[in-house]
Design an enzyme around this catalytic site. Structure first.
Site, PDB file in Angstrom:
ATOM      1  N   ASP A   1      -1.391  -0.361   6.048  1.00 28.77           N
ATOM      2  CA  ASP A   1      -1.699   0.208   6.728  1.00 28.77           C
ATOM      3  C   ASP A   1      -2.638   0.042   8.034  1.00 28.77           C
ATOM      4  O   ASP A   1      -3.035   0.786   8.967  1.00 28.77           O
ATOM      5  CB  ASP A   1      -1.450   1.769   7.215  1.00 28.77           C
ATOM      6  CG  ASP A   1      -1.819   2.682   6.427  1.00 28.77           C
ATOM      7  OD1 ASP A   1      -2.189   1.590   4.899  1.00 28.77           O
ATOM      8  OD2 ASP A   1      -2.287   3.684   6.370  1.00 28.77           O
TER       9      ASP A   1
ATOM     10  N   ASP B   1       0.740  -1.162  -0.374  1.00 25.76           N
ATOM     11  CA  ASP B   1      -0.054  -0.056   0.142  1.00 25.76           C
ATOM     12  C   ASP B   1       1.108   1.339   0.541  1.00 25.76           C
ATOM     13  O   ASP B   1       2.085   1.113   0.670  1.00 25.76           O
ATOM     14  CB  ASP B   1      -0.789   0.045   0.762  1.00 25.76           C
ATOM     15  CG  ASP B   1      -1.913   1.213   1.429  1.00 25.76           C
ATOM     16  OD1 ASP B   1      -1.921   2.151   0.548  1.00 25.76           O
ATOM     17  OD2 ASP B   1      -1.136   1.669   2.622  1.00 25.76           O
TER      18      ASP B   1
ATOM     19  N   LYS C   1      -9.156  -1.697  -3.219  1.00 25.67           N
ATOM     20  CA  LYS C   1      -9.095  -2.708  -1.307  1.00 25.67           C
ATOM     21  C   LYS C   1     -10.076  -1.986  -0.714  1.00 25.67           C
ATOM     22  O   LYS C   1     -10.682  -1.698  -1.034  1.00 25.67           O
ATOM     23  CB  LYS C   1      -7.743  -1.886  -1.369  1.00 25.67           C
ATOM     24  CG  LYS C   1      -6.315  -2.139  -1.233  1.00 25.67           C
ATOM     25  CD  LYS C   1      -5.536  -1.671  -1.206  1.00 25.67           C
ATOM     26  CE  LYS C   1      -5.145  -0.574  -0.964  1.00 25.67           C
ATOM     27  NZ  LYS C   1      -4.219   0.311  -0.533  1.00 25.67           N
TER      28      LYS C   1
ATOM     29  N   ASP D   1       0.127   5.121   0.913  1.00 25.27           N
ATOM     30  CA  ASP D   1       0.171   5.805   1.726  1.00 25.27           C
ATOM     31  C   ASP D   1       0.300   5.516   3.732  1.00 25.27           C
ATOM     32  O   ASP D   1      -0.769   4.732   3.712  1.00 25.27           O
ATOM     33  CB  ASP D   1      -1.414   7.085   1.862  1.00 25.27           C
ATOM     34  CG  ASP D   1      -0.885   8.466   2.581  1.00 25.27           C
ATOM     35  OD1 ASP D   1       0.157   8.858   2.439  1.00 25.27           O
ATOM     36  OD2 ASP D   1      -1.875   8.247   3.626  1.00 25.27           O
TER      37      ASP D   1
HETATM   38  N1  PLP Z   1      -7.930   8.371  -1.413  1.00 25.08           N
HETATM   39  C1  PLP Z   1      -7.482   9.254  -1.233  1.00 25.08           C
HETATM   40  C2  PLP Z   1      -7.680  10.342  -2.157  1.00 25.08           C
HETATM   41  C3  PLP Z   1      -6.289   9.887  -0.692  1.00 25.08           C
HETATM   42  O1  PLP Z   1      -5.677  11.112  -0.619  1.00 25.08           O
HETATM   43  C4  PLP Z   1      -5.771   8.555   0.044  1.00 25.08           C
HETATM   44  C5  PLP Z   1      -4.465   8.874   0.917  1.00 25.08           C
HETATM   45  O2  PLP Z   1      -3.536   9.630   0.436  1.00 25.08           O
HETATM   46  C6  PLP Z   1      -6.105   7.159  -0.229  1.00 25.08           C
HETATM   47  C7  PLP Z   1      -7.294   6.728  -1.103  1.00 25.08           C
HETATM   48  C8  PLP Z   1      -6.140   6.011   0.605  1.00 25.08           C
HETATM   49  O3  PLP Z   1      -4.553   5.444  -0.299  1.00 25.08           O
HETATM   50  P1  PLP Z   1      -3.741   4.681   0.140  1.00 25.08           P
HETATM   51  O4  PLP Z   1      -4.971   3.167  -0.437  1.00 25.08           O
HETATM   52  O5  PLP Z   1      -2.672   4.270  -0.355  1.00 25.08           O
HETATM   53  O6  PLP Z   1      -3.229   4.850   1.452  1.00 25.08           O
HETATM   54 CA    CA Z   2      -2.982   3.659   3.220  1.00 30.70          CA
END
Ligand code: PLP
Ligand code: CA
Length: 306
Positions: A245, A27, A220, A29
């Site tokens: 996370d 993943d 996801k 963020d």
């Molecule tokens: N959607 C948006 C618009 C976001 O800004 C983020 C995280 O910055 C996410 C979803 C979640 O992203 P990830 O699946 O990489 O945690």
């Molecule tokens: Ca994440």
């Protein structure tokens, strides 16, 4: 050797786990970066995994960037990543419409310019991106001009989301043959200092409520994200590790696809959250219990360097 779920990964168990997989899905963020800051050690972990012959992919629910934009961001942060290794929901949504739905027609897009670009890259035209400035009287709103070629409403993150977009989506979705697809259901996007902003799930639920229909989501924890990677790179789920996370998206995706799962504590979910699912005795919640956890993916470094 049977290991109980949700065990801390350290020492020899890291090498043991890495030896048991050929592929690692990360993943983004909360795992390899937080906002615009790389997680310390993440770039080295990715580099060393590749040097050790592992396939490495990135799966993110964030629909605001194209694969190319992600590759550029990753390069700026010092990660050794190629565009084809990134599976964001903007790209996966376009692939889903093209290869699974075999969509013939346009999309009414409640989403970002990045989503527009990924749709166009697979030959799908859209209408709707950007602000919807239609004025007029309320009595006329149910008769807004519709594009007759639109055959799907697609909802992703849209900073121009508005009542008029909601209305237009409803008018399209009243047509029963109009497909309804969402990128993901994350309800909140956490920020530093315990703050948060509304996520795509809020927009999708608003459209679902208005249309009285439920969307199919590609992000996801839906297995489509993994199917997309597996169909392009021939990944064996049993020899694949999902690192995330969030228990309700990342770890659940891993469970849904029979992958090994690793929770990292640099993002949203806590060890207490995972333990609460485990102790609940609820079968559905067991999918949100990771096989292992680490404080940070930097904890994988000693085994990779050794
Ligand atoms: N959607 C948006 C618009 C976001 O800004 C983020 C995280 O910055 C996410 C979803 C979640 O992203 P990830 O699946 O990489 O945690
Ligand atoms: Ca994440």
């Amino acid at each position: 050797m049977a290991v109980s779920k949700c065990s801390r990964l350290s020492g020899a168990s890291v090498k043991h786990l890495l030896d048991s997989v050929d592929c690692v899905l990360f993943d983004c963020d909360g795992v390899i970066w937080r906002g615009d800051q790389a997680i310390p050690g993440a770039a080295q972990v990715i580099h060393l995994l590749k040097e050790n012959g592992k396939k490495v992919f990135f799966v993110t629910n964030n629909s605001t960037k194209t694969r190319r934009m992600y590759a550029e961001k990753m390069s700026t942060l010092g990660f050794d990543v190629k565009e084809h290794e990134v599976f964001g929901t903007a790209y996966c949504c376009a692939m889903y419409l093209k290869t699974v739905c075999k969509l013939e027609g346009k999309v009414y897009l409640v989403g970002s310019d990045a989503m527009k670009q990924e749709l166009e890259a697979v030959g799908i035209q859209q209408t709707g991106v950007g602000p919807d400035l239609i004025a007029g009287k309320q009595a006329d709103w149910a008769n807004v001009p519709l594009d007759p070629v639109v055959k799907a409403v697609v909802v992703g993150f849209d900073q121009h989301f508005s009542y008029m977009k909601l209305n237009r989506a409803l008018q399209y979705l009243t047509q029963q043959d109009c497909l309804f697809v969402g990128t993901n259901r994350d309800t909140r996007l956490p920020l530093e200092g315990g703050k948060a902003v509304p996520g795509t799930g809020c927009l999708l639920q608003a459209v679902e409520t208005a249309a009285q229909r439920r969307a199919q989501t590609v992000g996801k924890p839906n297995h489509y994200m993994f199917d997309c990677v597996a169909s392009q790179f021939g990944v064996d789920p049993e020899r694949c590790l999902m690192v995330g996370d969030r228990l309700d998206t990342d770890i659940m995706l891993g469970s849904n696809c029979s992958l090994k799962t690793l929770l990292t504590l640099t993002g949203v979910s806590t060890l207490a959250d995972a333990e609460a699912h485990q102790k609940s005795g609820c079968a559905e919640r067991q999918g949100m219990v990771p096989d292992y956890y680490v404080e940070s993916i930097a904890d994988l470094l000693p085994a990779l360097q050794g």
